[in-house]
Scaffold this motif. Structure first.
Motif, short mmCIF file in Angstrom:
data_model
loop_
_atom_site.label_atom_id
_atom_site.label_comp_id
_atom_site.label_asym_id
_atom_site.label_seq_id
_atom_site.Cartn_x
_atom_site.Cartn_y
_atom_site.Cartn_z
N UNK A 80 8.49 1.52 6.32
CA UNK A 80 7.56 2.06 5.69
C UNK A 80 7.50 3.24 4.70
N UNK A 81 6.62 2.90 3.87
CA UNK A 81 6.78 4.02 2.57
C UNK A 81 6.22 5.33 3.66
N UNK A 82 7.16 6.34 3.13
CA UNK A 82 7.13 7.63 3.70
C UNK A 82 5.60 8.24 3.42
N UNK A 83 5.71 7.93 2.08
CA UNK A 83 3.82 8.28 1.98
C UNK A 83 2.47 7.98 2.27
N UNK A 84 3.45 6.96 2.60
CA UNK A 84 1.84 5.77 4.02
C UNK A 84 2.35 6.88 5.19
N UNK A 85 3.09 7.11 5.69
CA UNK A 85 3.36 7.75 7.11
C UNK A 85 2.46 9.29 6.51
N UNK A 86 2.65 9.98 5.74
CA UNK A 86 2.28 11.40 5.46
C UNK A 86 1.00 11.04 4.93
N UNK A 87 0.56 10.31 4.28
CA UNK A 87 -1.38 9.76 3.99
C UNK A 87 -2.13 10.03 5.36
N UNK A 88 -1.54 8.92 6.62
CA UNK A 88 -2.20 9.04 7.74
C UNK A 88 -2.07 9.86 8.90
N UNK A 89 -0.74 10.74 8.57
CA UNK A 89 -0.69 11.90 9.28
C UNK A 89 -1.74 12.89 8.79
N UNK A 90 -1.83 13.42 7.73
CA UNK A 90 -2.28 14.23 7.13
C UNK A 90 -4.11 13.75 7.52
N UNK A 91 -4.14 12.91 7.62
CA UNK A 91 -5.78 12.50 7.46
C UNK A 91 -5.54 13.05 9.63
N UNK A 92 -5.40 12.89 10.28
CA UNK A 92 -4.68 13.51 11.62
C UNK A 92 -5.32 14.71 11.62
N UNK A 93 -4.78 15.17 10.95
CA UNK A 93 -4.57 17.07 10.78
C UNK A 93 -6.37 16.96 10.80
N UNK A 94 -6.58 16.52 9.46
CA UNK A 94 -8.23 16.85 9.17
C UNK A 94 -9.11 16.92 10.34
N UNK A 95 -8.55 16.07 11.08
CA UNK A 95 -9.33 15.73 12.60
C UNK A 95 -10.36 15.18 12.08
N UNK A 96 -11.57 15.17 12.68
CA UNK A 96 -12.42 14.16 12.67
C UNK A 96 -12.78 13.19 13.67
#
Length: 129
Positions: free
Chosen positions: A29-45
């Motif tokens: 899966x594109x690394x960017x897709x993982x990165x976006x999901x992981x960034x979203x998890x770090x934003x919390x909420x």
């Protein structure tokens, strides 16, 4: 439990780039897709997505994510465990089971009592419910 430690990406956000690259190398899966999901998890909420890593010898030995939908048509079956992988040299030590149990307990603390896993590997995952 073997000689590894399970962590959430939220506990060690400095691993985001390494984790995104690692999951990409396992699943294509594109690394960017993982990165976006992981960034979203770090934003919390939100409780979803979340990413979990099994660390051994200073490197990623295994990991999995919990996301809204893992590329299937049953939108009612959510959230999904995804990208479960354990490095070959660390298999047979209970890491996948440990990751699944850890993620289930963590999600329960976040108010989510049921996780879904879409897979053909039923003989392995059935033992974990």
């Amino acid at each position: 439990m073997g000689n590894y430690k399970i962590i959430t990406l939220q506990e060690c956000p400095q691993l985001l780039g390494q984790a995104a690259s690692w999951f990409h190398s396992k699943w294509g899966i594109p690394q960017e897709a993982y990165q976006e999901s992981m960034e979203e998890s770090l934003r919390g909420g939100n409780s979803i997505p979340q990413w979990y890593l099994a660390m051994a010898d200073g490197k990623i030995a295994g990991g999995l994510g919990v996301i809204e939908n893992d590329f299937h048509k049953r939108k009612d079956l959510t959230p999904n465990v995804c990208a479960v992988y354990v490095e070959e040299e660390y298999r047979g030590q209970g890491i996948a089971g440990g990751l699944l149990e850890y993620a289930c307990r963590d999600m329960e603390k976040r108010g989510i009592g049921t996780l879904y896993l879409a897979t053909d590997h039923t003989s392995f995952y059935e033992r974990y419910g």
